[in-house]
Design a protein around this motif. Sequence first.
Motif, PDB file in Angstrom:
ATOM      1  N   GLY A 243      -2.027  -8.218  -2.822  1.00 27.62           N
ATOM      2  CA  GLY A 243      -1.812  -6.953  -3.522  1.00 27.62           C
ATOM      3  C   GLY A 243      -0.630  -7.190  -4.646  1.00 27.62           C
ATOM      4  N   LEU A 244      -0.370  -6.197  -5.602  1.00 30.11           N
ATOM      5  CA  LEU A 244       0.637  -6.333  -6.380  1.00 30.11           C
ATOM      6  C   LEU A 244       2.121  -6.602  -6.114  1.00 30.11           C
ATOM      7  CD1 LEU A 244      -0.636  -3.455  -9.024  1.00 30.11           C
ATOM      8  CD2 LEU A 244      -1.160  -5.872  -9.276  1.00 30.11           C
ATOM      9  N   ARG A 245       2.251  -5.928  -4.964  1.00 27.01           N
ATOM     10  CA  ARG A 245       3.814  -6.142  -4.345  1.00 27.01           C
ATOM     11  C   ARG A 245       4.041  -7.702  -3.907  1.00 27.01           C
ATOM     12  NH1 ARG A 245       9.143  -4.791  -3.347  1.00 27.01           N
ATOM     13  NH2 ARG A 245       9.510  -5.243  -1.361  1.00 27.01           N
ATOM     14  N   GLN A 246       2.924  -8.158  -3.319  1.00 28.07           N
ATOM     15  CA  GLN A 246       2.976  -9.723  -2.776  1.00 28.07           C
ATOM     16  C   GLN A 246       3.067 -10.664  -4.178  1.00 28.07           C
ATOM     17  OE1 GLN A 246      -0.406  -8.710  -0.801  1.00 28.07           O
ATOM     18  NE2 GLN A 246       0.114  -9.886   1.124  1.00 28.07           N
ATOM     19  N   LEU A 247       2.430 -10.253  -5.225  1.00 28.19           N
ATOM     20  CA  LEU A 247       2.558 -11.099  -6.529  1.00 28.19           C
ATOM     21  C   LEU A 247       3.789 -10.959  -7.218  1.00 28.19           C
ATOM     22  CD1 LEU A 247      -1.039 -10.588  -8.001  1.00 28.19           C
ATOM     23  CD2 LEU A 247      -0.123 -12.447  -6.834  1.00 28.19           C
ATOM     24  N   PHE A 248       4.471  -9.431  -7.195  1.00 27.13           N
ATOM     25  CA  PHE A 248       5.403  -9.417  -7.939  1.00 27.13           C
ATOM     26  C   PHE A 248       6.363  -8.663  -7.122  1.00 27.13           C
ATOM     27  CE2 PHE A 248       1.799  -9.139 -10.638  1.00 27.13           C
ATOM     28  CZ  PHE A 248       2.032 -10.047 -11.625  1.00 27.13           C
ATOM     29  N   PRO A 249       7.001  -9.231  -6.232  1.00 30.67           N
ATOM     30  CA  PRO A 249       7.880  -8.449  -5.180  1.00 30.67           C
ATOM     31  C   PRO A 249       9.083  -7.934  -5.552  1.00 30.67           C
ATOM     32  CG  PRO A 249       8.266 -10.932  -4.916  1.00 30.67           C
ATOM     33  CD  PRO A 249       6.788 -10.699  -5.699  1.00 30.67           C
ATOM     34  N   SER A 250       9.877  -8.278  -6.882  1.00 30.66           N
ATOM     35  CA  SER A 250      10.804  -7.776  -7.327  1.00 30.66           C
ATOM     36  C   SER A 250      10.595  -6.826  -8.353  1.00 30.66           C
ATOM     37  CB  SER A 250      11.787  -8.942  -7.862  1.00 30.66           C
ATOM     38  OG  SER A 250      11.057  -9.195  -9.299  1.00 30.66           O
ATOM     39  N   GLN A 251       9.274  -6.435  -8.652  1.00 26.12           N
ATOM     40  CA  GLN A 251       8.835  -5.489  -9.644  1.00 26.12           C
ATOM     41  C   GLN A 251       7.993  -4.551  -9.318  1.00 26.12           C
ATOM     42  OE1 GLN A 251       7.695  -7.495 -13.445  1.00 26.12           O
ATOM     43  NE2 GLN A 251       7.833  -9.215 -12.316  1.00 26.12           N
ATOM     44  N   VAL A 252       7.537  -4.541  -8.022  1.00 22.73           N
ATOM     45  CA  VAL A 252       6.648  -3.329  -7.464  1.00 22.73           C
ATOM     46  C   VAL A 252       7.261  -2.671  -6.289  1.00 22.73           C
ATOM     47  CG1 VAL A 252       4.465  -2.771  -6.433  1.00 22.73           C
ATOM     48  CG2 VAL A 252       4.726  -4.839  -8.444  1.00 22.73           C
ATOM     49  N   GLN A 253       7.261  -1.447  -6.268  1.00 22.51           N
ATOM     50  CA  GLN A 253       7.665  -0.785  -5.119  1.00 22.51           C
ATOM     51  C   GLN A 253       6.614   0.104  -4.328  1.00 22.51           C
ATOM     52  OE1 GLN A 253      11.018   1.418  -6.312  1.00 22.51           O
ATOM     53  NE2 GLN A 253      12.590  -0.219  -6.072  1.00 22.51           N
ATOM     54  N   ILE A 254       6.416   0.207  -3.189  1.00 22.03           N
ATOM     55  CA  ILE A 254       5.405   0.861  -2.567  1.00 22.03           C
ATOM     56  C   ILE A 254       5.956   2.226  -1.925  1.00 22.03           C
ATOM     57  CG2 ILE A 254       3.709   1.006  -0.623  1.00 22.03           C
ATOM     58  CD1 ILE A 254       3.062  -1.996  -1.087  1.00 22.03           C
ATOM     59  N   TYR A 255       5.381   3.233  -2.503  1.00 20.30           N
ATOM     60  CA  TYR A 255       5.866   4.540  -1.581  1.00 20.30           C
ATOM     61  C   TYR A 255       4.611   4.977  -0.900  1.00 20.30           C
ATOM     62  CZ  TYR A 255       9.724   5.270  -4.531  1.00 20.30           C
ATOM     63  OH  TYR A 255      11.135   5.217  -5.086  1.00 20.30           O
ATOM     64  N   THR A 256       4.698   5.607   0.184  1.00 25.90           N
ATOM     65  CA  THR A 256       3.681   6.071   1.305  1.00 25.90           C
ATOM     66  C   THR A 256       3.571   7.522   1.562  1.00 25.90           C
ATOM     67  OG1 THR A 256       2.416   5.754   3.086  1.00 25.90           O
ATOM     68  CG2 THR A 256       4.831   5.173   3.214  1.00 25.90           C
ATOM     69  N   LEU A 257       2.383   8.110   1.701  1.00 22.36           N
ATOM     70  CA  LEU A 257       2.278   9.520   2.167  1.00 22.36           C
ATOM     71  C   LEU A 257       1.843   9.253   3.603  1.00 22.36           C
ATOM     72  CD1 LEU A 257       0.329  10.902  -0.902  1.00 22.36           C
ATOM     73  CD2 LEU A 257       2.729  11.262  -0.261  1.00 22.36           C
ATOM     74  N   ASP A 258       1.585   8.108   4.108  1.00 19.95           N
ATOM     75  CA  ASP A 258       1.404   8.057   5.697  1.00 19.95           C
ATOM     76  C   ASP A 258       2.068   6.763   6.069  1.00 19.95           C
ATOM     77  OD1 ASP A 258       0.335   7.989   7.835  1.00 19.95           O
ATOM     78  OD2 ASP A 258      -1.789   7.912   7.524  1.00 19.95           O
ATOM     79  N   VAL A 259       3.450   7.213   6.527  1.00 23.95           N
ATOM     80  CA  VAL A 259       4.126   6.024   7.081  1.00 23.95           C
ATOM     81  C   VAL A 259       3.490   5.111   8.103  1.00 23.95           C
ATOM     82  CG1 VAL A 259       6.396   5.330   7.800  1.00 23.95           C
ATOM     83  CG2 VAL A 259       6.236   7.277   6.225  1.00 23.95           C
TER      84      VAL A 259
END
Length: 570
Positions: A243-259
């Motif tokens: 996913g994008l977080r794995q490709l760009f760890p310092s540039q992508v943040q994940i927010y979740t509605l289901d922790v």
Amino acid sequence: MTAENPLGSVIQGSLSQGLEVRLHADVSVEDMRVGKFLVVQGVRSRFFCMLTDVALGTATQRILANPPDPANTFLQEVLAGTGTYGTINLSPMLMFTPKAESEPRRTKTRSKASDSLASYEANTNDVELLPVKTIPAHFSQVYDASERDFRAVFGWEDDPHRRNFAIGEPIDMNVPICLDLDRFVERSNGVFGKSGTGKSFLTRLLLSGIIRRRAAVNLIFDMHSEYGWEATREGKQFSTVKGLRQLFPSQVQIYTLDVESTRRRGVRDAQELYISYDQIDVEDLMLVRGELNLSEASLENAIILRNEFGKAWISRLLSMSNEEIQEFCEVKMGSKSSIMALQRKLTRLDDLKYLRQTCPKNYVGQILESLDAGKHVVIEFGSQSNLLSYMLATNVIARRIHHAYVHKAEKFLQTKNPIDRPQPLVITIEEAHRFLDSATVRQTIFGTIAREMRKYFVTLLVVDQRPSGIDNEVMSQVGTRITALLNDEKDIEAIFTGVSGGQALRSVLAKLDSKQQALILGHAVPMPVVIRTRPYDETFYAQIGETPWEDLPETEILQAAEAAKADLGF
């Protein structure tokens, strides 16, 4: 392409209907595929064309009435190329014209096609790309498009003056087809295709390119948890893609509605996101009226409740007794039955994990801070991905973020200070026809964004398998359309809404493979093009993934510097 190996000759055609080409005897009709790119060398111009149809022809009806015996290969070979032949239809897309030719002509001797070809091959910098406003003469020769042709039309990825991104290759060549990302983020765009054609992979490619080239900041409503963290590869049960977080760890943040769901998938640093009842407006309920089975009368009484209780109207309604509802209706002229029905149906909101009576902090404000800092935000839904949940949360969050961007854009327009210029924002939504159909498009923030284009620096990237469900006015505002295979005639017709010459492209779209092929047309490409999409694999990860600044190629450093200067107004 070489001048010594023409494929055929133009025998007839028109500007509106395209060109008919008769193939030479040594060219097999089976080598001609719909979507292939060819060039026609005219006397003064070179025409870049797309192959839209293939046909068989005969010199006389007698051959059809008395065809050669299947075993008589000698007679078949004698007839091939003279009595029988192949024809192809070409749709001219662009003209390569020497720059001197674009000036008014006085007393100039007509040059030969071979001279024009030599001039083109000598220096493509002296050639101007123009829309097609004429056609080549009879018997103009047709050739395969060369790498030089493709680079002249689509550019190259390491161009220091443009933020180009290679999205794929032509179906029969190994040369990159590039999107101009600056033009791409100027308008809302769409990724379309029936289920199973790889829309999610196409969307990941586009988002990766935007992040890598720093063309905009992304807000992604990830309905099925496919973009932020790893996802299952289609057709391979135990294979995953990054996913994008794995490709760009310092540039992508994940927010979740289901922790809980996000943590079970192995995402340890996702930030929780909650929405309070006082953030839900009547307009948000209008969007999900079908999912909640709300009547027009219930929505009208919801407006009465909101006018009376303000932002706390839902919490107040859910806590009201029958006697309180009766008293309220007597004073405010409301309908008791409609308000009681509204109260009963809104109790379904209690099933949504991310809804709270009140929130301890402003989570949407946190997302805005992340976007302002240049971070790309992925909002995962986990188990909360049903249509009611997705449509409600997406509309509530996007409406508030759009409001903040309108404020920032108006401030910039007032001060003209480059520092106040908002960074372009691309909002990605799935099941787009649910938000943008003719019945609800006026009630959703996404309809507003699509119609405004880039006035407030916010655009959409819509992902959908039913483009026919999207309002025609909105579809006409979609700048670039990347379309995988579609079978439904209404969906195909919707793709070409507002596109001149769309009829010739319908057959091209219908002949796409079900995987890794797409038709791109619109604002970010100079002409429609069929591509074999870039593989989303380990090679792509290595090419696109996050690289320390000091290790970037010089061309990318120059691109980033030029982009920063442009963003600051220099």
